[in-house]
Design an enzyme around this catalytic site. Sequence first.
Site, PDB file in Angstrom:
ATOM      1  N   HIS A 292      48.987  41.643  52.621  1.00  0.00           N
ATOM      2  CA  HIS A 292      47.817  42.534  52.700  1.00  0.00           C
ATOM      3  C   HIS A 292      47.552  43.026  54.119  1.00  0.00           C
ATOM      4  CE1 HIS A 292      46.219  40.757  48.635  1.00  0.00           C
ATOM      5  NE2 HIS A 292      47.191  41.624  48.474  1.00  0.00           N
TER       6      HIS A 292
ATOM      7  N   CYS B 201      48.214  59.735  58.128  1.00  0.00           N
ATOM      8  CA  CYS B 201      49.627  59.916  58.486  1.00  0.00           C
ATOM      9  C   CYS B 201      50.405  58.602  58.446  1.00  0.00           C
ATOM     10  CB  CYS B 201      49.752  60.576  59.867  1.00  0.00           C
ATOM     11  SG  CYS B 201      49.303  59.473  61.211  1.00  0.00           S
TER      12      CYS B 201
ATOM     13  N   VAL C   6      44.938  37.956  56.382  1.00  0.00           N
ATOM     14  CA  VAL C   6      45.189  38.936  57.434  1.00  0.00           C
ATOM     15  C   VAL C   6      44.843  38.350  58.807  1.00  0.00           C
ATOM     16  CG1 VAL C   6      44.803  40.889  55.871  1.00  0.00           C
ATOM     17  CG2 VAL C   6      42.856  39.931  57.136  1.00  0.00           C
TER      18      VAL C   6
ATOM     19  N   TYR D 174      34.952  44.458  59.884  1.00  0.00           N
ATOM     20  CA  TYR D 174      36.247  44.007  60.416  1.00  0.00           C
ATOM     21  C   TYR D 174      36.123  43.514  61.861  1.00  0.00           C
ATOM     22  CZ  TYR D 174      38.805  45.065  56.211  1.00  0.00           C
ATOM     23  OH  TYR D 174      39.260  45.019  54.915  1.00  0.00           O
TER      24      TYR D 174
ATOM     25  N   SER E 243      42.236  32.652  44.605  1.00  0.00           N
ATOM     26  CA  SER E 243      41.649  32.751  43.269  1.00  0.00           C
ATOM     27  C   SER E 243      42.664  33.330  42.287  1.00  0.00           C
ATOM     28  CB  SER E 243      40.369  33.593  43.305  1.00  0.00           C
ATOM     29  OG  SER E 243      40.625  34.840  43.906  1.00  0.00           O
TER      30      SER E 243
ATOM     31  N   GLY F 101      44.914  27.907  47.867  1.00  0.00           N
ATOM     32  CA  GLY F 101      43.627  28.519  48.231  1.00  0.00           C
ATOM     33  C   GLY F 101      43.489  29.978  47.868  1.00  0.00           C
TER      34      GLY F 101
ATOM     35  N   GLN G 151      48.348  36.298  51.661  1.00  0.00           N
ATOM     36  CA  GLN G 151      47.415  37.419  51.432  1.00  0.00           C
ATOM     37  C   GLN G 151      46.452  37.511  52.611  1.00  0.00           C
ATOM     38  OE1 GLN G 151      45.970  37.397  47.041  1.00  0.00           O
ATOM     39  NE2 GLN G 151      46.700  35.335  47.410  1.00  0.00           N
TER      40      GLN G 151
ATOM     41  N   ASN H 243      43.952  23.939  44.988  1.00  0.00           N
ATOM     42  CA  ASN H 243      42.702  24.688  44.988  1.00  0.00           C
ATOM     43  C   ASN H 243      41.557  23.749  44.644  1.00  0.00           C
ATOM     44  OD1 ASN H 243      40.558  26.672  44.267  1.00  0.00           O
ATOM     45  ND2 ASN H 243      42.241  28.149  44.336  1.00  0.00           N
TER      46      ASN H 243
ATOM     47  N   GLU I  65      39.236  24.607  42.760  1.00  0.00           N
ATOM     48  CA  GLU I  65      38.923  24.880  41.345  1.00  0.00           C
ATOM     49  C   GLU I  65      40.194  25.221  40.584  1.00  0.00           C
ATOM     50  OE1 GLU I  65      36.590  28.366  41.794  1.00  0.00           O
ATOM     51  OE2 GLU I  65      34.824  27.277  42.526  1.00  0.00           O
TER      52      GLU I  65
HETATM   53  C1  BJW Z   1      40.033  26.390  48.564  1.00  0.00           C
HETATM   54  C2  BJW Z   1      39.335  25.982  49.647  1.00  0.00           C
HETATM   55  C3  BJW Z   1      39.917  24.837  50.277  1.00  0.00           C
HETATM   56  C4  BJW Z   1      38.225  27.672  48.977  1.00  0.00           C
HETATM   57  N1  BJW Z   1      41.051  24.301  49.733  1.00  0.00           N
HETATM   58  N2  BJW Z   1      41.088  25.923  47.992  1.00  0.00           N
HETATM   59  C5  BJW Z   1      47.068  44.367  37.324  1.00  0.00           C
HETATM   60  C6  BJW Z   1      45.978  44.009  36.526  1.00  0.00           C
HETATM   61  C7  BJW Z   1      44.670  44.322  36.930  1.00  0.00           C
HETATM   62  C8  BJW Z   1      44.420  45.008  38.121  1.00  0.00           C
HETATM   63  C9  BJW Z   1      45.507  45.370  38.901  1.00  0.00           C
HETATM   64  C10 BJW Z   1      46.802  45.065  38.492  1.00  0.00           C
HETATM   65  N3  BJW Z   1      47.653  45.512  39.449  1.00  0.00           N
HETATM   66  C11 BJW Z   1      46.919  46.088  40.436  1.00  0.00           C
HETATM   67  C12 BJW Z   1      45.612  46.024  40.125  1.00  0.00           C
HETATM   68  C13 BJW Z   1      44.469  46.556  40.917  1.00  0.00           C
HETATM   69  C14 BJW Z   1      44.079  45.660  42.081  1.00  0.00           C
HETATM   70  C15 BJW Z   1      43.698  44.284  41.540  1.00  0.00           C
HETATM   71  O1  BJW Z   1      44.402  43.311  41.669  1.00  0.00           O
HETATM   72  N4  BJW Z   1      42.521  44.181  40.931  1.00  0.00           N
HETATM   73  C16 BJW Z   1      42.032  42.925  40.356  1.00  0.00           C
HETATM   74  C17 BJW Z   1      41.033  42.257  41.307  1.00  0.00           C
HETATM   75  C18 BJW Z   1      41.406  43.211  39.031  1.00  0.00           C
HETATM   76  N5  BJW Z   1      45.153  45.585  43.071  1.00  0.00           N
HETATM   77  C19 BJW Z   1      45.319  46.507  43.999  1.00  0.00           C
HETATM   78  O2  BJW Z   1      44.594  47.491  44.047  1.00  0.00           O
HETATM   79  C20 BJW Z   1      46.470  46.345  44.969  1.00  0.00           C
HETATM   80  N6  BJW Z   1      47.173  47.574  45.083  1.00  0.00           N
HETATM   81  C21 BJW Z   1      47.922  48.064  44.086  1.00  0.00           C
HETATM   82  O3  BJW Z   1      48.146  47.440  43.085  1.00  0.00           O
HETATM   83  O4  BJW Z   1      48.417  49.308  44.349  1.00  0.00           O
HETATM   84  C22 BJW Z   1      49.122  50.001  43.326  1.00  0.00           C
HETATM   85  C23 BJW Z   1      49.566  51.339  43.896  1.00  0.00           C
HETATM   86  C24 BJW Z   1      50.897  51.676  43.839  1.00  0.00           C
HETATM   87  C25 BJW Z   1      51.306  52.913  44.363  1.00  0.00           C
HETATM   88  C26 BJW Z   1      50.373  53.754  44.965  1.00  0.00           C
HETATM   89  C27 BJW Z   1      49.050  53.386  45.047  1.00  0.00           C
HETATM   90  C28 BJW Z   1      48.636  52.163  44.509  1.00  0.00           C
HETATM   91  C29 BJW Z   1      45.964  46.056  46.379  1.00  0.00           C
HETATM   92  C30 BJW Z   1      45.195  44.793  46.476  1.00  0.00           C
HETATM   93  C31 BJW Z   1      44.676  44.627  47.920  1.00  0.00           C
HETATM   94  C32 BJW Z   1      43.695  43.485  48.063  1.00  0.00           C
HETATM   95  N7  BJW Z   1      43.049  43.599  49.317  1.00  0.00           N
HETATM   96  C33 BJW Z   1      42.143  42.545  49.772  1.00  0.00           C
HETATM   97  C34 BJW Z   1      41.564  42.972  51.135  1.00  0.00           C
HETATM   98  C35 BJW Z   1      42.626  42.801  52.201  1.00  0.00           C
HETATM   99  C36 BJW Z   1      42.136  43.117  53.550  1.00  0.00           C
HETATM  100  C37 BJW Z   1      41.076  42.185  54.063  1.00  0.00           C
HETATM  101  O5  BJW Z   1      41.313  40.976  54.233  1.00  0.00           O
HETATM  102  O6  BJW Z   1      39.992  42.700  54.296  1.00  0.00           O
HETATM  103  O7  BJW Z   1      42.847  41.311  49.892  1.00  0.00           O
HETATM  104  S1  BJW Z   1      40.853  42.135  48.597  1.00  0.00           S
HETATM  105  C38 BJW Z   1      40.857  40.405  48.935  1.00  0.00           C
HETATM  106  O8  BJW Z   1      41.353  39.648  47.771  1.00  0.00           O
HETATM  107  C39 BJW Z   1      41.914  40.213  50.031  1.00  0.00           C
HETATM  108  C40 BJW Z   1      42.560  38.926  49.638  1.00  0.00           C
HETATM  109  O9  BJW Z   1      43.837  38.831  50.243  1.00  0.00           O
HETATM  110  C41 BJW Z   1      42.607  39.043  48.131  1.00  0.00           C
HETATM  111  C42 BJW Z   1      42.753  37.740  47.415  1.00  0.00           C
HETATM  112  O10 BJW Z   1      41.678  36.902  47.658  1.00  0.00           O
HETATM  113  P1  BJW Z   1      41.939  35.340  47.863  1.00  0.00           P
HETATM  114  O11 BJW Z   1      42.723  35.133  49.074  1.00  0.00           O
HETATM  115  O12 BJW Z   1      42.467  34.772  46.606  1.00  0.00           O
HETATM  116  O13 BJW Z   1      40.462  34.809  48.197  1.00  0.00           O
HETATM  117  P2  BJW Z   1      39.256  34.415  47.208  1.00  0.00           P
HETATM  118  O14 BJW Z   1      38.014  34.388  48.007  1.00  0.00           O
HETATM  119  O15 BJW Z   1      39.253  35.265  45.990  1.00  0.00           O
HETATM  120  O16 BJW Z   1      39.623  32.947  46.699  1.00  0.00           O
HETATM  121  C43 BJW Z   1      39.608  31.825  47.548  1.00  0.00           C
HETATM  122  C44 BJW Z   1      40.088  30.636  46.742  1.00  0.00           C
HETATM  123  O17 BJW Z   1      40.235  29.543  47.599  1.00  0.00           O
HETATM  124  C45 BJW Z   1      39.144  30.207  45.619  1.00  0.00           C
HETATM  125  O18 BJW Z   1      39.907  30.021  44.425  1.00  0.00           O
HETATM  126  C46 BJW Z   1      38.552  28.878  46.107  1.00  0.00           C
HETATM  127  O19 BJW Z   1      38.310  27.964  45.039  1.00  0.00           O
HETATM  128  C47 BJW Z   1      39.669  28.395  47.005  1.00  0.00           C
HETATM  129  N8  BJW Z   1      39.274  27.541  48.116  1.00  0.00           N
HETATM  130  N9  BJW Z   1      38.249  26.729  49.924  1.00  0.00           N
HETATM  131  C48 BJW Z   1      41.601  24.855  48.621  1.00  0.00           C
HETATM  132  N10 BJW Z   1      39.378  24.277  51.380  1.00  0.00           N
HETATM  133 ZN    ZN Z   2      47.085  59.812  61.646  1.00  0.00          ZN
END
Ligand code: BJW
Ligand code: ZN
Length: 237
Positions: free
Chosen positions: A107, A118, A88, A52, A179, A177, A86, A203, A205
């Site tokens: 996020h 806490c 940060v 981070y 996935s 942008g 999404q 996107n 893709e």
């Molecule tokens: C371009 C480009 C250009 C490149 N032009 N395009 C239902 C079904 C299955 C699973 C679950 C479900 N519900 C919940 C889940 C579990 C889980 C989940 O989703 N899992 C799946 C992966 C299977 N979700 C969670 O755990 C969430 N929490 C939750 O549901 O809690 C329930 C709960 C309730 C009560 C008590 C306790 C729990 C939380 C999810 C948190 C995700 N966190 C992260 C890290 C954030 C912090 C950080 O930044 O470090 O978020 S993971 C990471 O993925 C980050 C992103 O925001 C997120 C999405 O990624 P993103 O932004 O899509 O990036 P990429 O790299 O994947 O894609 C980039 C895209 O851009 C690509 O498509 C390229 O082609 C494109 N691109 N250049 C246009 N120039």
């Molecule tokens: Zn604390």
Amino acid sequence: MRLGVLCGAGLSAASGVPTFRGPQGLWKEHRPEELATPQAFARDPALVWEWYAWRRRKVRQAAPNAAHHALSRLCGAASEAGIITQNVDGLQQRAGLPDHATLVELHGSLWRTRCRECGDVREDRGPGPGPGEALPACACGALVGPGVVWFGEALARSGLDTAARIAHHCDLFLVVGTSAVVQPAASFAALAARAGALVLDFNLEQTPLGDLWHRHVPGPCEDTLPLLAGLLGPPAD
Ligand code: BJW
Ligand code: ZN
């Protein structure tokens, strides 16, 4: 026109901020999505903080790109506008948004810390702990982590409610942008479609969004979004 937007890491790619998935998403020998978990932090908090801190440095050196600016212009042209991000990195805010636009950081933010014991949240614009330095600790005694939402952690209720309201009350919904594999974020596109919005997916893709109800706009969003802003938005200054 009421505008809704769901964005992901691809929006900031042209600013030099790495995406999560795909070969270019690797950090050292680690996959980012495996570091973004409470388990990784419990196992090796120094490693997770190092990642981070590295990301804070990257974002500090970065500037908003043409896609962020196009989204700001599109918000300016809309009667109501909401961006569900999404990301940060805070780059959309740095591009500037009109007063009537709402932005939800689904996020969390790199620029906050959060105690997972806490729940205490603090603004923190510092560099993050350097190598060998003590890790930040909370008044409750627990280690403080980055102010972001990891896998398995609950998203803030207020952010979810605002995101649902944005998706439910728009005519045009742009997916930019991302996935679209992480839930519940990706579900807001389906919600917007069900509520009658036209959904456009900018996107490089194809994504797993149902192709019955959305249109894919291929190419880098820093090229394609300015074209849409040119059609719908006010003139660039
Ligand atoms: C371009 C480009 C250009 C490149 N032009 N395009 C239902 C079904 C299955 C699973 C679950 C479900 N519900 C919940 C889940 C579990 C889980 C989940 O989703 N899992 C799946 C992966 C299977 N979700 C969670 O755990 C969430 N929490 C939750 O549901 O809690 C329930 C709960 C309730 C009560 C008590 C306790 C729990 C939380 C999810 C948190 C995700 N966190 C992260 C890290 C954030 C912090 C950080 O930044 O470090 O978020 S993971 C990471 O993925 C980050 C992103 O925001 C997120 C999405 O990624 P993103 O932004 O899509 O990036 P990429 O790299 O994947 O894609 C980039 C895209 O851009 C690509 O498509 C390229 O082609 C494109 N691109 N250049 C246009 N120039
Ligand atoms: Zn604390």
